[in-house]
Scaffold this motif. Structure first.
Motif, PDB file in Angstrom:
ATOM      1  N   GLN A   1      -0.466  15.192 -16.156  1.00  0.00           N
ATOM      2  CA  GLN A   1      -1.873  14.877 -16.316  1.00  0.00           C
ATOM      3  C   GLN A   1      -2.283  13.909 -15.224  1.00  0.00           C
ATOM      4  OE1 GLN A   1       0.170  14.610 -19.343  1.00  0.00           O
ATOM      5  NE2 GLN A   1      -0.417  16.731 -19.680  1.00  0.00           N
ATOM      6  N   SER A   2      -3.475  14.107 -14.686  1.00  0.00           N
ATOM      7  CA  SER A   2      -3.943  13.299 -13.547  1.00  0.00           C
ATOM      8  C   SER A   2      -3.931  11.813 -13.841  1.00  0.00           C
ATOM      9  CB  SER A   2      -5.363  13.722 -13.157  1.00  0.00           C
ATOM     10  OG  SER A   2      -5.398  15.054 -12.726  1.00  0.00           O
ATOM     11  N   ASN A   3      -4.287  11.431 -15.071  1.00  0.00           N
ATOM     12  CA  ASN A   3      -4.417  10.009 -15.368  1.00  0.00           C
ATOM     13  C   ASN A   3      -3.085   9.292 -15.476  1.00  0.00           C
ATOM     14  OD1 ASN A   3      -3.534  10.949 -17.824  1.00  0.00           O
ATOM     15  ND2 ASN A   3      -5.423  10.502 -18.930  1.00  0.00           N
ATOM     16  N   ALA A   4      -1.976  10.012 -15.319  1.00  0.00           N
ATOM     17  CA  ALA A   4      -0.653   9.393 -15.350  1.00  0.00           C
ATOM     18  C   ALA A   4      -0.203   8.925 -13.969  1.00  0.00           C
ATOM     19  CB  ALA A   4       0.368  10.373 -15.912  1.00  0.00           C
ATOM     20  N   TYR A   5      -1.011   9.161 -12.935  1.00  0.00           N
ATOM     21  CA  TYR A   5      -0.605   8.861 -11.572  1.00  0.00           C
ATOM     22  C   TYR A   5      -1.649   8.019 -10.859  1.00  0.00           C
ATOM     23  CZ  TYR A   5       2.921  12.186 -12.749  1.00  0.00           C
ATOM     24  OH  TYR A   5       3.955  12.808 -13.388  1.00  0.00           O
ATOM     25  N   ARG A   6      -1.167   6.980 -10.209  1.00  0.00           N
ATOM     26  CA  ARG A   6      -2.046   6.015  -9.571  1.00  0.00           C
ATOM     27  C   ARG A   6      -2.310   6.332  -8.107  1.00  0.00           C
ATOM     28  NH1 ARG A   6       0.042   0.011 -10.286  1.00  0.00           N
ATOM     29  NH2 ARG A   6       0.190   0.909 -12.382  1.00  0.00           N
ATOM     30  N   HIS A   7      -1.354   6.928  -7.434  1.00  0.00           N
ATOM     31  CA  HIS A   7      -1.454   7.123  -5.987  1.00  0.00           C
ATOM     32  C   HIS A   7      -1.482   8.608  -5.659  1.00  0.00           C
ATOM     33  CE1 HIS A   7      -0.521   2.868  -5.673  1.00  0.00           C
ATOM     34  NE2 HIS A   7       0.540   3.071  -6.431  1.00  0.00           N
ATOM     35  N   TRP A   8      -2.322   8.958  -4.676  1.00  0.00           N
ATOM     36  CA  TRP A   8      -2.542  10.364  -4.348  1.00  0.00           C
ATOM     37  C   TRP A   8      -2.519  10.599  -2.844  1.00  0.00           C
ATOM     38  CZ3 TRP A   8      -3.368  14.161  -8.079  1.00  0.00           C
ATOM     39  CH2 TRP A   8      -3.469  13.688  -9.388  1.00  0.00           C
ATOM     40  N   GLY A   9      -2.049  11.784  -2.462  1.00  0.00           N
ATOM     41  CA  GLY A   9      -2.126  12.204  -1.076  1.00  0.00           C
ATOM     42  C   GLY A   9      -3.480  12.828  -0.769  1.00  0.00           C
ATOM     43  N   GLN A  10      -3.641  13.254   0.471  1.00  0.00           N
ATOM     44  CA  GLN A  10      -4.930  13.795   0.913  1.00  0.00           C
ATOM     45  C   GLN A  10      -5.054  15.289   0.637  1.00  0.00           C
ATOM     46  OE1 GLN A  10      -2.347  13.435   2.848  1.00  0.00           O
ATOM     47  NE2 GLN A  10      -2.245  15.349   4.001  1.00  0.00           N
ATOM     48  N   GLY A  11      -3.967  15.939   0.322  1.00  0.00           N
ATOM     49  CA  GLY A  11      -4.006  17.359  -0.021  1.00  0.00           C
ATOM     50  C   GLY A  11      -3.638  18.266   1.142  1.00  0.00           C
ATOM     51  N   THR A  12      -3.105  19.425   0.811  1.00  0.00           N
ATOM     52  CA  THR A  12      -2.788  20.448   1.807  1.00  0.00           C
ATOM     53  C   THR A  12      -3.203  21.801   1.244  1.00  0.00           C
ATOM     54  OG1 THR A  12      -1.046  21.328   3.257  1.00  0.00           O
ATOM     55  CG2 THR A  12      -0.393  20.760   1.012  1.00  0.00           C
ATOM     56  N   GLN A  13      -3.858  22.599   2.074  1.00  0.00           N
ATOM     57  CA  GLN A  13      -4.411  23.870   1.619  1.00  0.00           C
ATOM     58  C   GLN A  13      -3.339  24.952   1.591  1.00  0.00           C
ATOM     59  OE1 GLN A  13      -7.768  24.766   0.748  1.00  0.00           O
ATOM     60  NE2 GLN A  13      -6.769  26.678   0.106  1.00  0.00           N
TER      61      GLN A  13
ATOM     62  N   GLN B   1       0.843  -1.178   0.000  1.00  0.00           N
ATOM     63  CA  GLN B   1       0.000   0.000   0.000  1.00  0.00           C
ATOM     64  C   GLN B   1       0.888   1.242   0.000  1.00  0.00           C
ATOM     65  OE1 GLN B   1      -3.277  -0.063  -0.080  1.00  0.00           O
ATOM     66  NE2 GLN B   1      -3.785   2.095   0.231  1.00  0.00           N
ATOM     67  N   VAL B   2       0.769   2.042  -1.035  1.00  0.00           N
ATOM     68  CA  VAL B   2       1.546   3.266  -1.143  1.00  0.00           C
ATOM     69  C   VAL B   2       0.772   4.394  -0.471  1.00  0.00           C
ATOM     70  CG1 VAL B   2       2.590   4.929  -2.720  1.00  0.00           C
ATOM     71  CG2 VAL B   2       2.550   2.488  -3.310  1.00  0.00           C
ATOM     72  N   GLN B   3       1.422   5.072   0.467  1.00  0.00           N
ATOM     73  CA  GLN B   3       0.785   6.204   1.145  1.00  0.00           C
ATOM     74  C   GLN B   3       1.595   7.475   0.907  1.00  0.00           C
ATOM     75  OE1 GLN B   3       0.365   4.870   5.259  1.00  0.00           O
ATOM     76  NE2 GLN B   3      -1.757   4.300   4.845  1.00  0.00           N
ATOM     77  N   LEU B   4       0.888   8.572   0.669  1.00  0.00           N
ATOM     78  CA  LEU B   4       1.507   9.865   0.442  1.00  0.00           C
ATOM     79  C   LEU B   4       0.919  10.846   1.467  1.00  0.00           C
ATOM     80  CD1 LEU B   4       1.027   8.362  -2.460  1.00  0.00           C
ATOM     81  CD2 LEU B   4       1.869  10.522  -3.382  1.00  0.00           C
ATOM     82  N   VAL B   5       1.799  11.550   2.168  1.00  0.00           N
ATOM     83  CA  VAL B   5       1.349  12.492   3.182  1.00  0.00           C
ATOM     84  C   VAL B   5       1.984  13.851   2.921  1.00  0.00           C
ATOM     85  CG1 VAL B   5       1.225  13.030   5.630  1.00  0.00           C
ATOM     86  CG2 VAL B   5       1.080  10.644   4.871  1.00  0.00           C
ATOM     87  N   GLU B   6       1.136  14.830   2.565  1.00  0.00           N
ATOM     88  CA  GLU B   6       1.612  16.183   2.292  1.00  0.00           C
ATOM     89  C   GLU B   6       1.661  17.008   3.577  1.00  0.00           C
ATOM     90  OE1 GLU B   6      -1.251  15.368  -1.323  1.00  0.00           O
ATOM     91  OE2 GLU B   6      -1.277  15.057   0.846  1.00  0.00           O
ATOM     92  N   SER B   7       2.515  18.010   3.574  1.00  0.00           N
ATOM     93  CA  SER B   7       2.576  18.987   4.658  1.00  0.00           C
ATOM     94  C   SER B   7       3.178  20.276   4.111  1.00  0.00           C
ATOM     95  CB  SER B   7       3.410  18.462   5.832  1.00  0.00           C
ATOM     96  OG  SER B   7       4.740  18.223   5.412  1.00  0.00           O
ATOM     97  N   GLY B   8       3.076  21.331   4.910  1.00  0.00           N
ATOM     98  CA  GLY B   8       3.701  22.590   4.531  1.00  0.00           C
ATOM     99  C   GLY B   8       2.752  23.647   4.013  1.00  0.00           C
ATOM    100  N   GLY B   9       1.494  23.296   3.848  1.00  0.00           N
ATOM    101  CA  GLY B   9       0.538  24.294   3.396  1.00  0.00           C
ATOM    102  C   GLY B   9       0.270  25.317   4.483  1.00  0.00           C
ATOM    103  N   GLY B  10      -0.435  26.378   4.106  1.00  0.00           N
ATOM    104  CA  GLY B  10      -0.766  27.420   5.071  1.00  0.00           C
ATOM    105  C   GLY B  10      -1.206  28.682   4.369  1.00  0.00           C
ATOM    106  N   SER B  11      -1.229  29.763   5.127  1.00  0.00           N
ATOM    107  CA  SER B  11      -1.636  31.060   4.597  1.00  0.00           C
ATOM    108  C   SER B  11      -0.419  31.964   4.474  1.00  0.00           C
ATOM    109  CB  SER B  11      -2.668  31.705   5.527  1.00  0.00           C
ATOM    110  OG  SER B  11      -3.843  30.924   5.590  1.00  0.00           O
ATOM    111  N   VAL B  12      -0.352  32.696   3.381  1.00  0.00           N
ATOM    112  CA  VAL B  12       0.778  33.571   3.118  1.00  0.00           C
ATOM    113  C   VAL B  12       0.282  34.776   2.332  1.00  0.00           C
ATOM    114  CG1 VAL B  12       1.397  32.375   0.992  1.00  0.00           C
ATOM    115  CG2 VAL B  12       3.159  33.614   2.264  1.00  0.00           C
ATOM    116  N   GLN B  13       0.973  35.884   2.479  1.00  0.00           N
ATOM    117  CA  GLN B  13       0.610  37.068   1.702  1.00  0.00           C
ATOM    118  C   GLN B  13       1.194  36.979   0.302  1.00  0.00           C
ATOM    119  OE1 GLN B  13       1.788  40.518   4.007  1.00  0.00           O
ATOM    120  NE2 GLN B  13      -0.283  40.643   4.864  1.00  0.00           N
TER     121      GLN B  13
END
Length: 125
Positions: free
Chosen positions: A108-120, A1-13
């Motif tokens: 392109q999205s269809n070139a990738y099988r595994h995805w993270g949950q996203g970071t805002q 099972q491949v897992q991807l975990v993003e981090s580092g998002g946030g608010s910036v000017q």
């Protein structure tokens, strides 16, 4: 099972910088094709940048010269350095991975099988 975990998002000017990270739990990380995508509610997911197993990169025109994709194979980590951010960069950012590494890499999205949950990422003007 491949897992991807993003981090580092946030608010910036506007004009500011952020660095996103994506840790990938897979044995053969160095062989994977990797990419970053982003999505705004109500719009299609947009490819931002990609990097293949040979570390060749490709960027969407909207981010060329401002964003840099890179990876650290020893840490199983993908990065996206984002500079000169503007309001149009506001989105949820996703990292993506695929065991097939293409040359040139594809954003392109269809070139990738595994995805993270996203970071805002929110950029205020």
């Amino acid at each position: 099972q491949v897992q991807l975990v993003e981090s580092g998002g946030g608010s910036v000017q506007a004009g500011g910088s952020l660095r996103l990270s994506c840790v990938v739990s897979v044995y053969s990380f160095r062989a994977f094709g990797m990419a970053w995508f982003r999505q705004v509610p109500g719009k299609e997911r947009e490819g931002v940048a990609c990097i293949n197993s040979w570390s060749t990169t490709n960027y969407a025109d909207s981010v060329k010269g401002r964003f840099t994709i890179s990876k650290d194979n020893a840490k199983n980590t993908l990065y996206l350095e984002m500079n000169s951010l503007n309001a149009e960069d506001t989105a949820v950012y996703y990292c993506a991975a695929d065991p097939t590494s293409r040359d040139p890499c594809q954003i392109q999205s269809n070139a990738y099988r595994h995805w993270g949950q996203g970071t805002q990422v929110t950029v205020s003007s």
